[in-house]
Design an enzyme around this catalytic site. Sequence first.
Site, PDB file in Angstrom:
ATOM      1  N   LYS A  49       0.848  -1.199   0.000  1.00  0.00           N
ATOM      2  CA  LYS A  49       0.000   0.000   0.000  1.00  0.00           C
ATOM      3  C   LYS A  49       0.880   1.244   0.000  1.00  0.00           C
ATOM      4  CE  LYS A  49      -3.815  -2.414   2.118  1.00  0.00           C
ATOM      5  NZ  LYS A  49      -4.305  -3.053   3.305  1.00  0.00           N
ATOM      6  N   GLN A  93      -5.675  -2.470   9.331  1.00  0.00           N
ATOM      7  CA  GLN A  93      -5.199  -3.674   8.647  1.00  0.00           C
ATOM      8  C   GLN A  93      -5.726  -4.914   9.369  1.00  0.00           C
ATOM      9  OE1 GLN A  93      -3.248  -3.674   5.705  1.00  0.00           O
ATOM     10  NE2 GLN A  93      -3.833  -5.822   5.763  1.00  0.00           N
ATOM     11  N   ASP A 116     -11.905   1.366   3.405  1.00  0.00           N
ATOM     12  CA  ASP A 116     -12.159  -0.066   3.187  1.00  0.00           C
ATOM     13  C   ASP A 116     -13.654  -0.328   2.995  1.00  0.00           C
ATOM     14  OD1 ASP A 116     -10.230  -1.948   2.844  1.00  0.00           O
ATOM     15  OD2 ASP A 116      -9.948  -2.415   4.971  1.00  0.00           O
TER      16      ASP A 116
END
Length: 280
Positions: A49, A93, A116
Amino acid sequence: MATIIDGKALADDIKKEIAAEIKGIKEKINFTAVLVGENPASLIYIDKKKKACAEVGINMNTVTLPKIITQKDLENTLKKLSADKKTHGILVQLPLPGQINVREAIECIHPHKDVDGLTVTNFGRLALDPPALVPCTALGVLHIIKSSKVSLPGAEVVVVGRSNIVGKPVAMLLQRENATVTICHKGTRDIAAYTQKADIIVAAVGSANMITAAMVKYGAVVIDVGINRQPNGKIVGDVDYDEVAKKASVITPVPGGVGPLTIACLLQNILSAYKMQTNT
Ligand code: NDP
């Protein structure tokens, strides 16, 4: 033989567009990933990322928290980031350690910063109208299907897997495109009976080579989301690639299929989040 999707090339095109748009924005776009503990796979994903953000001009910070962190301390970190005007995108995460209630932690992210797409607000908006920030892998799957020029209206789609992060949002996005979508899971009695009739199969299970050639009809489009590490270290998908490629019309490889699109769509979400917050 199937057309093999080049996920990296598709992702590079998206990244080029994002980089060009970001070049025209004077303010710095800041994205923060919150990492709890040092799960080796999570560290690899964070690195990927970071590299992708740098490529397009997004500033990525990583907040690393100890594995033994309490629910309250994690929630406070997320609330602080949500309140910080300079932070435009936030992601936790996954997976998180066992003591953490993942759902409650995610709800501490402001929906406009939830890149997300996993807060109740964003997930609800995906089911209703209009969607806001949608889970990145689901967006990637839709992008691949659209880029392969397959017609979605009326298509029979089978999604194997119903996780919040992949299976469910994929199914919701595809039914919005007027496909007829069936979701299979561990409780499905005969998965092959569904996949054999499908024009499009999306496998998001986490079980190596689970989708065999016998489960696929000739000419089907097969999208493999799975990432499975074999004992020899090799990464394979959920689809028996070599055999299924002989029957499918379009197939995604693993690695190099859906994975690069997931990251590119995350960058898209970060830019969308920035625009939502700045009304641009
Ligand atoms: P989860 O473990 O959260 O969900 C797996 C789903 O598959 C569940 O719905 C489960 O059913 C179903 N399932 C598992 N085994 C079977 C089986 N034998 N028969 C039928 N259904 C089954 O995984 P994720 O959705 O997070 O990820 C799925 C795969 O995709 C993993 O390999 C993961 O690494 C990969 N992945 C790849 C990404 C990418 O960018 N390429 C991004 C995210 C994930 P039930 O609900 O009944 O338990």
